[in-house]
Design a protein around this motif. Sequence first.
Motif, PDB file in Angstrom:
ATOM      1  N   ILE A  22       0.843  -1.195   0.000  1.00 20.79           N
ATOM      2  CA  ILE A  22       0.000   0.000   0.000  1.00 20.79           C
ATOM      3  C   ILE A  22       0.880   1.248   0.000  1.00 20.79           C
ATOM      4  CG2 ILE A  22      -1.689   1.322   1.339  1.00 20.79           C
ATOM      5  CD1 ILE A  22      -2.919  -1.293   2.195  1.00 20.79           C
ATOM      6  N   ARG A  23       0.542   2.191  -0.899  1.00 15.89           N
ATOM      7  CA  ARG A  23       1.271   3.456  -0.964  1.00 15.89           C
ATOM      8  C   ARG A  23       0.953   4.291   0.279  1.00 15.89           C
ATOM      9  NH1 ARG A  23      -0.774   6.732  -4.711  1.00 15.89           N
ATOM     10  NH2 ARG A  23      -2.704   5.572  -4.656  1.00 15.89           N
ATOM     11  N   LYS A  24       1.926   5.103   0.709  1.00 16.17           N
ATOM     12  CA  LYS A  24       1.770   5.916   1.910  1.00 16.17           C
ATOM     13  C   LYS A  24       2.333   7.303   1.673  1.00 16.17           C
ATOM     14  CE  LYS A  24       2.873   1.641   4.077  1.00 16.17           C
ATOM     15  NZ  LYS A  24       3.067   0.943   2.831  1.00 16.17           N
ATOM     16  N   LYS A  25       1.978   8.222   2.570  1.00 13.13           N
ATOM     17  CA  LYS A  25       2.580   9.548   2.603  1.00 13.13           C
ATOM     18  C   LYS A  25       3.167   9.748   3.988  1.00 13.13           C
ATOM     19  CE  LYS A  25       2.117  14.410   1.856  1.00 13.13           C
ATOM     20  NZ  LYS A  25       1.386  15.485   1.221  1.00 13.13           N
ATOM     21  N   LEU A  26       4.458  10.053   4.052  1.00 12.50           N
ATOM     22  CA  LEU A  26       5.140  10.318   5.309  1.00 12.50           C
ATOM     23  C   LEU A  26       4.994  11.803   5.627  1.00 12.50           C
ATOM     24  CD1 LEU A  26       7.052   9.356   7.600  1.00 12.50           C
ATOM     25  CD2 LEU A  26       8.956   9.985   6.093  1.00 12.50           C
ATOM     26  N   TYR A  27       4.428  12.101   6.798  1.00 11.21           N
ATOM     27  CA  TYR A  27       4.219  13.491   7.197  1.00 11.21           C
ATOM     28  C   TYR A  27       5.308  13.999   8.129  1.00 11.21           C
ATOM     29  CZ  TYR A  27      -0.432  13.382   5.172  1.00 11.21           C
ATOM     30  OH  TYR A  27      -1.485  13.286   4.297  1.00 11.21           O
ATOM     31  N   LYS A  28       5.617  13.230   9.163  1.00 14.56           N
ATOM     32  CA  LYS A  28       6.579  13.682  10.167  1.00 14.56           C
ATOM     33  C   LYS A  28       7.270  12.489  10.804  1.00 14.56           C
ATOM     34  CE  LYS A  28       3.835  17.665  11.579  1.00 14.56           C
ATOM     35  NZ  LYS A  28       3.095  18.287  12.672  1.00 14.56           N
ATOM     36  N   VAL A  29       8.406  12.759  11.418  1.00 16.05           N
ATOM     37  CA  VAL A  29       9.103  11.796  12.257  1.00 16.05           C
ATOM     38  C   VAL A  29       9.404  12.515  13.568  1.00 16.05           C
ATOM     39  CG1 VAL A  29      11.129  10.331  12.550  1.00 16.05           C
ATOM     40  CG2 VAL A  29      10.150  10.651  10.271  1.00 16.05           C
ATOM     41  N   TYR A  30       9.040  11.899  14.689  1.00 15.81           N
ATOM     42  CA  TYR A  30       9.350  12.444  16.007  1.00 15.81           C
ATOM     43  C   TYR A  30      10.433  11.584  16.641  1.00 15.81           C
ATOM     44  CZ  TYR A  30       5.084  15.260  15.792  1.00 15.81           C
ATOM     45  OH  TYR A  30       4.115  16.157  15.441  1.00 15.81           O
ATOM     46  N   ILE A  31      11.463  12.238  17.191  1.00 14.64           N
ATOM     47  CA  ILE A  31      12.535  11.536  17.883  1.00 14.64           C
ATOM     48  C   ILE A  31      12.687  12.162  19.263  1.00 14.64           C
ATOM     49  CG2 ILE A  31      14.979  10.916  17.875  1.00 14.64           C
ATOM     50  CD1 ILE A  31      14.939  11.320  14.827  1.00 14.64           C
ATOM     51  N   THR A  32      12.595  11.344  20.310  1.00 14.92           N
ATOM     52  CA  THR A  32      12.823  11.813  21.666  1.00 14.92           C
ATOM     53  C   THR A  32      14.258  11.464  22.034  1.00 14.92           C
ATOM     54  OG1 THR A  32      10.499  11.400  22.199  1.00 14.92           O
ATOM     55  CG2 THR A  32      12.001  11.725  24.055  1.00 14.92           C
ATOM     56  N   TYR A  33      15.017  12.474  22.454  1.00 13.47           N
ATOM     57  CA  TYR A  33      16.444  12.276  22.705  1.00 13.47           C
ATOM     58  C   TYR A  33      16.927  13.187  23.831  1.00 13.47           C
ATOM     59  CZ  TYR A  33      17.518  16.779  20.601  1.00 13.47           C
ATOM     60  OH  TYR A  33      17.604  18.128  20.356  1.00 13.47           O
ATOM     61  N   LYS A  34      18.137  12.921  24.296  1.00  9.90           N
ATOM     62  CA  LYS A  34      18.837  13.833  25.194  1.00  9.90           C
ATOM     63  C   LYS A  34      20.323  13.740  24.897  1.00  9.90           C
ATOM     64  CE  LYS A  34      19.109  10.688  29.185  1.00  9.90           C
ATOM     65  NZ  LYS A  34      18.774  10.527  30.605  1.00  9.90           N
ATOM     66  N   GLY A  35      21.071  14.726  25.350  1.00 12.67           N
ATOM     67  CA  GLY A  35      22.505  14.754  25.086  1.00 12.67           C
ATOM     68  C   GLY A  35      22.825  15.583  23.854  1.00 12.67           C
ATOM     69  N   ASN A  36      24.096  15.645  23.511  1.00 12.76           N
ATOM     70  CA  ASN A  36      24.556  16.490  22.420  1.00 12.76           C
ATOM     71  C   ASN A  36      24.448  15.780  21.076  1.00 12.76           C
ATOM     72  OD1 ASN A  36      25.764  18.303  20.727  1.00 12.76           O
ATOM     73  ND2 ASN A  36      27.709  18.381  21.793  1.00 12.76           N
ATOM     74  N   GLY A  37      23.469  16.202  20.280  1.00 15.25           N
ATOM     75  CA  GLY A  37      23.295  15.667  18.938  1.00 15.25           C
ATOM     76  C   GLY A  37      23.408  16.752  17.885  1.00 15.25           C
ATOM     77  N   SER A  38      24.059  17.861  18.225  1.00 17.99           N
ATOM     78  CA  SER A  38      24.065  19.032  17.340  1.00 17.99           C
ATOM     79  C   SER A  38      24.831  18.825  16.033  1.00 17.99           C
ATOM     80  CB  SER A  38      24.612  20.253  18.089  1.00 17.99           C
ATOM     81  OG  SER A  38      25.906  19.997  18.580  1.00 17.99           O
ATOM     82  N   ASN A  39      25.653  17.786  15.927  1.00 17.68           N
ATOM     83  CA  ASN A  39      26.381  17.528  14.676  1.00 17.68           C
ATOM     84  C   ASN A  39      25.848  16.308  13.931  1.00 17.68           C
ATOM     85  OD1 ASN A  39      28.236  19.701  14.911  1.00 17.68           O
ATOM     86  ND2 ASN A  39      29.358  18.538  16.446  1.00 17.68           N
ATOM     87  N   ILE A  40      24.617  15.957  14.190  1.00 17.49           N
ATOM     88  CA  ILE A  40      23.993  14.815  13.522  1.00 17.49           C
ATOM     89  C   ILE A  40      23.146  15.314  12.354  1.00 17.49           C
ATOM     90  CG2 ILE A  40      22.333  12.928  13.770  1.00 17.49           C
ATOM     91  CD1 ILE A  40      23.212  12.683  16.669  1.00 17.49           C
ATOM     92  N   VAL A  41      23.251  14.628  11.233  1.00 18.58           N
ATOM     93  CA  VAL A  41      22.463  14.953  10.040  1.00 18.58           C
ATOM     94  C   VAL A  41      21.341  13.932   9.924  1.00 18.58           C
ATOM     95  CG1 VAL A  41      22.530  15.186   7.526  1.00 18.58           C
ATOM     96  CG2 VAL A  41      24.490  15.917   8.910  1.00 18.58           C
ATOM     97  N   GLU A  42      20.105  14.421   9.760  1.00 13.63           N
ATOM     98  CA  GLU A  42      18.934  13.552   9.658  1.00 13.63           C
ATOM     99  C   GLU A  42      18.509  13.447   8.196  1.00 13.63           C
ATOM    100  OE1 GLU A  42      18.527  16.747  10.990  1.00 13.63           O
ATOM    101  OE2 GLU A  42      19.202  16.286  12.999  1.00 13.63           O
ATOM    102  N   ASN A  43      18.359  12.214   7.713  1.00 16.68           N
ATOM    103  CA  ASN A  43      17.890  11.959   6.358  1.00 16.68           C
ATOM    104  C   ASN A  43      16.953  10.760   6.375  1.00 16.68           C
ATOM    105  OD1 ASN A  43      19.424  13.851   4.632  1.00 16.68           O
ATOM    106  ND2 ASN A  43      21.176  12.774   5.484  1.00 16.68           N
TER     107      ASN A  43
END
Length: 113
Positions: A22-43
């Motif tokens: 079945i075809r879908k449409k992706l609207y959003k992704v939620y990630i709950t995290y803590k700590g330093n992730g400021s140099n992470i690239v999300e794809n």
Amino acid sequence: PTTSTPSIIIATKDIDFGEPSIRKKLYKVYITYKGNGSNIVENYRTNGGSTDYGFEGSGFGNPGSVWTQLELKPDTSAEANNIYSCQLRLTGTAGTDFEINDISFIYRAKAIK
């Protein structure tokens, strides 16, 4: 002692949400995290492919020891539409205190034609 920032590649499996045909449409992704992730690239990738697609927004920050929710929206709606599966990919460098608690995908199944 000298500590280095760990390089990471976190990739989910190719997720079809239990409905591979079945075809879908992706609207959003939620990630709950803590700590330093400021140099992470999300794809994300679609349909088992190797092309990386990006998200809108500022991405991970450094909230310290507080659990924080990151909301990711595909930067081009057409790339996240009429897909059968998707894979979240997080790459780059992370602080040694970086942790992910959960990942949620918000999507809608498309009508069968």
